[in-house]
Design a protein around this motif. Structure first.
Motif, PDB file in Angstrom:
ATOM      1  N   ASN A  20      31.452  37.909  23.429  1.00 37.35           N
ATOM      2  CA  ASN A  20      30.098  37.762  22.907  1.00 37.35           C
ATOM      3  C   ASN A  20      29.115  37.229  23.938  1.00 37.35           C
ATOM      4  OD1 ASN A  20      29.834  38.629  20.121  1.00 37.35           O
ATOM      5  ND2 ASN A  20      31.468  37.153  19.740  1.00 37.35           N
ATOM      6  N   THR A  21      29.182  37.811  25.110  1.00 34.21           N
ATOM      7  CA  THR A  21      28.238  37.429  26.157  1.00 34.21           C
ATOM      8  C   THR A  21      27.692  38.701  26.778  1.00 34.21           C
ATOM      9  OG1 THR A  21      29.864  37.470  27.935  1.00 34.21           O
ATOM     10  CG2 THR A  21      29.663  35.432  26.705  1.00 34.21           C
ATOM     11  N   SER A  22      26.855  38.521  27.761  1.00 34.13           N
ATOM     12  CA  SER A  22      26.434  39.681  28.535  1.00 34.13           C
ATOM     13  C   SER A  22      27.444  39.895  29.653  1.00 34.13           C
ATOM     14  CB  SER A  22      25.048  39.445  29.120  1.00 34.13           C
ATOM     15  OG  SER A  22      25.130  38.625  30.251  1.00 34.13           O
ATOM     16  N   HIS A  23      27.239  40.886  30.448  1.00 32.31           N
ATOM     17  CA  HIS A  23      28.224  41.180  31.487  1.00 32.31           C
ATOM     18  C   HIS A  23      28.046  40.322  32.727  1.00 32.31           C
ATOM     19  CE1 HIS A  23      24.890  43.775  32.876  1.00 32.31           C
ATOM     20  NE2 HIS A  23      25.260  43.258  34.004  1.00 32.31           N
ATOM     21  N   VAL A  24      26.949  39.587  32.792  1.00 35.22           N
ATOM     22  CA  VAL A  24      26.663  38.825  34.010  1.00 35.22           C
ATOM     23  C   VAL A  24      27.739  37.765  34.287  1.00 35.22           C
ATOM     24  CG1 VAL A  24      24.997  37.412  35.213  1.00 35.22           C
ATOM     25  CG2 VAL A  24      24.217  39.277  33.760  1.00 35.22           C
ATOM     26  N   PRO A  25      28.038  36.902  33.338  1.00 35.20           N
ATOM     27  CA  PRO A  25      29.136  35.957  33.598  1.00 35.20           C
ATOM     28  C   PRO A  25      30.477  36.647  33.793  1.00 35.20           C
ATOM     29  CG  PRO A  25      28.338  35.785  31.336  1.00 35.20           C
ATOM     30  CD  PRO A  25      27.364  36.615  32.061  1.00 35.20           C
ATOM     31  N   VAL A  26      30.645  37.798  33.165  1.00 37.60           N
ATOM     32  CA  VAL A  26      31.900  38.528  33.337  1.00 37.60           C
ATOM     33  C   VAL A  26      32.085  38.927  34.797  1.00 37.60           C
ATOM     34  CG1 VAL A  26      33.169  40.610  32.717  1.00 37.60           C
ATOM     35  CG2 VAL A  26      31.868  39.391  30.977  1.00 37.60           C
ATOM     36  N   ARG A  27      31.015  39.397  35.403  1.00 44.23           N
ATOM     37  CA  ARG A  27      31.100  39.805  36.807  1.00 44.23           C
ATOM     38  C   ARG A  27      31.493  38.628  37.688  1.00 44.23           C
ATOM     39  NH1 ARG A  27      29.197  44.330  38.404  1.00 44.23           N
ATOM     40  NH2 ARG A  27      28.505  43.559  40.415  1.00 44.23           N
ATOM     41  N   GLU A  28      30.949  37.464  37.381  1.00 44.54           N
ATOM     42  CA  GLU A  28      31.298  36.292  38.182  1.00 44.54           C
ATOM     43  C   GLU A  28      32.774  35.928  38.004  1.00 44.54           C
ATOM     44  OE1 GLU A  28      28.573  32.981  38.159  1.00 44.54           O
ATOM     45  OE2 GLU A  28      26.929  34.297  37.612  1.00 44.54           O
ATOM     46  N   ALA A  29      33.250  36.072  36.777  1.00 43.73           N
ATOM     47  CA  ALA A  29      34.669  35.818  36.535  1.00 43.73           C
ATOM     48  C   ALA A  29      35.526  36.777  37.357  1.00 43.73           C
ATOM     49  CB  ALA A  29      34.977  35.956  35.050  1.00 43.73           C
ATOM     50  N   PHE A  30      35.092  38.025  37.416  1.00 40.63           N
ATOM     51  CA  PHE A  30      35.828  39.017  38.207  1.00 40.63           C
ATOM     52  C   PHE A  30      35.937  38.590  39.666  1.00 40.63           C
ATOM     53  CE2 PHE A  30      34.895  42.979  35.386  1.00 40.63           C
ATOM     54  CZ  PHE A  30      35.735  42.462  34.422  1.00 40.63           C
ATOM     55  N   ARG A  31      34.869  38.067  40.211  1.00 42.99           N
ATOM     56  CA  ARG A  31      34.899  37.643  41.622  1.00 42.99           C
ATOM     57  C   ARG A  31      35.947  36.564  41.837  1.00 42.99           C
ATOM     58  NH1 ARG A  31      33.390  41.170  41.331  1.00 42.99           N
ATOM     59  NH2 ARG A  31      31.803  42.547  42.127  1.00 42.99           N
ATOM     60  N   ARG A  32      36.034  35.669  40.864  1.00 40.21           N
ATOM     61  CA  ARG A  32      37.007  34.593  40.974  1.00 40.21           C
ATOM     62  C   ARG A  32      38.429  35.147  40.942  1.00 40.21           C
ATOM     63  NH1 ARG A  32      36.920  28.929  39.874  1.00 40.21           N
ATOM     64  NH2 ARG A  32      34.670  29.184  39.855  1.00 40.21           N
ATOM     65  N   LEU A  33      38.676  36.070  40.024  1.00 37.98           N
ATOM     66  CA  LEU A  33      40.001  36.675  39.930  1.00 37.98           C
ATOM     67  C   LEU A  33      40.357  37.400  41.225  1.00 37.98           C
ATOM     68  CD1 LEU A  33      39.783  38.165  36.333  1.00 37.98           C
ATOM     69  CD2 LEU A  33      40.990  36.115  37.044  1.00 37.98           C
ATOM     70  N   GLU A  34      39.348  38.040  41.775  1.00 45.13           N
ATOM     71  CA  GLU A  34      39.545  38.751  43.029  1.00 45.13           C
ATOM     72  C   GLU A  34      40.027  37.778  44.107  1.00 45.13           C
ATOM     73  OE1 GLU A  34      35.899  40.833  43.851  1.00 45.13           O
ATOM     74  OE2 GLU A  34      36.835  41.808  45.573  1.00 45.13           O
ATOM     75  N   ALA A  35      39.347  36.638  44.191  1.00 44.06           N
ATOM     76  CA  ALA A  35      39.680  35.661  45.220  1.00 44.06           C
ATOM     77  C   ALA A  35      41.090  35.122  45.023  1.00 44.06           C
ATOM     78  CB  ALA A  35      38.669  34.516  45.193  1.00 44.06           C
ATOM     79  N   GLN A  36      41.537  35.044  43.782  1.00 44.20           N
ATOM     80  CA  GLN A  36      42.873  34.547  43.509  1.00 44.20           C
ATOM     81  C   GLN A  36      43.936  35.610  43.722  1.00 44.20           C
ATOM     82  OE1 GLN A  36      43.189  31.787  39.790  1.00 44.20           O
ATOM     83  NE2 GLN A  36      41.317  32.950  39.579  1.00 44.20           N
ATOM     84  N   GLY A  37      43.490  36.817  44.008  1.00 39.80           N
ATOM     85  CA  GLY A  37      44.447  37.892  44.220  1.00 39.80           C
ATOM     86  C   GLY A  37      44.984  38.470  42.931  1.00 39.80           C
ATOM     87  N   LEU A  38      44.329  38.198  41.821  1.00 40.70           N
ATOM     88  CA  LEU A  38      44.805  38.714  40.539  1.00 40.70           C
ATOM     89  C   LEU A  38      44.130  40.033  40.174  1.00 40.70           C
ATOM     90  CD1 LEU A  38      44.932  35.405  38.457  1.00 40.70           C
ATOM     91  CD2 LEU A  38      46.831  36.644  39.498  1.00 40.70           C
ATOM     92  N   ALA A  39      43.031  40.342  40.835  1.00 38.26           N
ATOM     93  CA  ALA A  39      42.335  41.596  40.556  1.00 38.26           C
ATOM     94  C   ALA A  39      41.827  42.170  41.872  1.00 38.26           C
ATOM     95  CB  ALA A  39      41.178  41.366  39.584  1.00 38.26           C
ATOM     96  N   VAL A  40      41.641  43.460  41.882  1.00 39.21           N
ATOM     97  CA  VAL A  40      41.054  44.101  43.053  1.00 39.21           C
ATOM     98  C   VAL A  40      39.854  44.911  42.612  1.00 39.21           C
ATOM     99  CG1 VAL A  40      43.144  44.210  44.447  1.00 39.21           C
ATOM    100  CG2 VAL A  40      42.642  46.026  42.827  1.00 39.21           C
ATOM    101  N   SER A  41      38.801  44.887  43.406  1.00 45.47           N
ATOM    102  CA  SER A  41      37.587  45.573  43.004  1.00 45.47           C
ATOM    103  C   SER A  41      37.167  46.568  44.069  1.00 45.47           C
ATOM    104  CB  SER A  41      36.487  44.543  42.760  1.00 45.47           C
ATOM    105  OG  SER A  41      35.356  44.816  43.553  1.00 45.47           O
ATOM    106  N   GLU A  42      36.872  47.765  43.637  1.00 46.36           N
ATOM    107  CA  GLU A  42      36.310  48.751  44.539  1.00 46.36           C
ATOM    108  C   GLU A  42      34.838  48.888  44.196  1.00 46.36           C
ATOM    109  OE1 GLU A  42      39.249  52.288  45.444  1.00 46.36           O
ATOM    110  OE2 GLU A  42      39.459  51.630  43.377  1.00 46.36           O
ATOM    111  N   PRO A  43      33.980  48.764  45.191  1.00 46.28           N
ATOM    112  CA  PRO A  43      32.548  48.809  44.919  1.00 46.28           C
ATOM    113  C   PRO A  43      32.150  50.059  44.133  1.00 46.28           C
ATOM    114  CG  PRO A  43      32.953  48.237  47.201  1.00 46.28           C
ATOM    115  CD  PRO A  43      34.270  48.584  46.601  1.00 46.28           C
ATOM    116  N   ARG A  44      31.378  49.849  43.121  1.00 42.62           N
ATOM    117  CA  ARG A  44      30.828  50.950  42.316  1.00 42.62           C
ATOM    118  C   ARG A  44      31.882  51.685  41.504  1.00 42.62           C
ATOM    119  NH1 ARG A  44      25.574  51.068  41.572  1.00 42.62           N
ATOM    120  NH2 ARG A  44      24.556  49.960  43.252  1.00 42.62           N
TER     121      ARG A  44
END
Lengths: 222, 222
Positions: free
Chosen positions: A42-66
């Motif tokens: 029940n939020t917008s996607h903005v905080p979600v994106r920040e959460a993704f960055r954190r997961l990325e740094a922990q090595g739990l997720a990988v992100s490909e631009p776009r």
DNA sequence: AAGGCATAAATTATCTATAATTTTGGATCG
DNA sequence: CGATCCAAAATTATAGATAATTTATGCCTT
């Protein structure tokens, strides 16, 4: 346990997603779509994106631009890699922590070991195991080192849950006891050597794959 | 050098800010205000916040919820901590890289050492030094380990620039040469031992503070 | 197959609310 | 009378919601 109600939504989402990825609730390779997650919380996607960055740094997720972000995959190579990094760093931490270890701390660590031995499921075993390691390492007073070790523990737990999700048979941890006894005698080097071997012990176990066949699964058990 | 024009704005901002923090262009403790940065890069604050999260993960910035983010401070303790972590992890990486090292790679590493010896300023010395380390470690094929080492190198560079920002006298790196010669002879253990000592060598140097007094500054020089 | 349109999703912009900091006005005390 | 401290208002900044835009992708046509 403090639920951290005062930290930001992004942090909260990050913690929940991290837990799901580690526990295996979300499969490796699965896509994480930001507006789906946003809707769920029940939020917008903005905080979600920040959460993704954190997961990325922990090595739990990988992100490909776009192209979005997906849950990080892992293989035997990464299990080994994490095990070796943990061995190197936990030994380092232990050497610095040893002079500051009190018998009170060692008693707590022994409690954690006992709790692990009594655990009937992976989840509580993992919790106890992590408590043990954290207790004997925290007094090193090296925050960056401890943070890195924490991330590696998260990865380890992930491997463990992937292999032992359903079945778990009680096991008593002799290594933990040997480490504690060496520490009580002030024999830091012996404790460090045992710890180094301990975290590199990789358990293997056949698991049933989706296609019905069985394959070997691997995990750090320590 | 690839300017990375295809990655996201958040990533680009992150790189620029990281460079500024490392080079000392932004002081430790300085506040990073999101809309100031946003204005400078002609963007909104959303990608800026994502860049902040990345900096946080690298240990270059610290963020307090609802109070903003500031450039991470550091002290002698952290310099030592990073040095020890580097020693532990780079030695590990080298042991795995050694079997895959070709003479072509070692020649490149020697070139990097020479370039370092000829450097007239800290910045180019640091670049050459980093190239040397990366060249001999990359063949270990352990991505997570290499990523962690990279972050530690960034921290090291930060300490180095803080101490030697203005003056830098040419120095020839005997350690690098000793490591290369051991590797060429296939003596991995000797190379690893030298590397471990090498990255823990902490240089000290008096610097003038803002108040006019002089204090000791410390940095990893290797 | 190759190319173009349609759809979906990621990225960024703009706008709003809420929390934190600073400023200012006044009151109290020395 | 001046200074200091407190409180409340005004300003500023962060966090999040909503809206617009760009980019990728799948499907359909040729």
């Amino acid at each position: 346990m403090a639920k951290g109600t005062d930290d930001t939504i992004a942090v909260r989402i990050g913690k929940v997603l991290a837990d799901r990825i580690i526990s295996g609730a979300i499969e490796p390779g699965a896509r994480l779509r930001q507006d789906h997650v946003a809707e769920e919380f029940n939020t917008s996607h903005v905080p979600v994106r920040e959460a993704f960055r954190r997961l990325e740094a922990q090595g739990l997720a990988v992100s490909e631009p776009r192209r979005g972000v997906r849950v990080a995959a892992f293989d035997l190579g990464e299990v080994k890699e994490v095990a070796e990094m943990r061995a190197a760093l936990e030994v380092l931490a232990l050497r610095h922590a040893a002079p500051h270890l009190t018998s009170a701390i060692l008693d707590q660590a022994e409690e954690a070991t006992k709790a692990g031995d009594k655990s009937r499921d992976v989840r509580s075993w993992e919790e106890a195991n992590r408590a043990f390691h954290r207790l004997i390492l925290a007094p090193c007073g090296m925050p960056r080192l401890l943070a890195t070790i924490d991330d590696l523990h998260a990865a380890s737990a992930r491997f463990l849950f992937a292999a032992w999700r359903s079945e778990w048979e009680t096991r008593t941890d002799q290594d933990h006891r040997a480490i504690l006894s060496a520490l009580r005698q002030g024999n830091t080097e012996s404790a460090a050597a045992t710890l180094g071997r301990h975290v590199q012990w990789i358990g293997r176990k056949p698991v049933r794959t989706a296609s019905g066949a069985t394959r070997e699964a691997f995990a750090i058990v320590g």
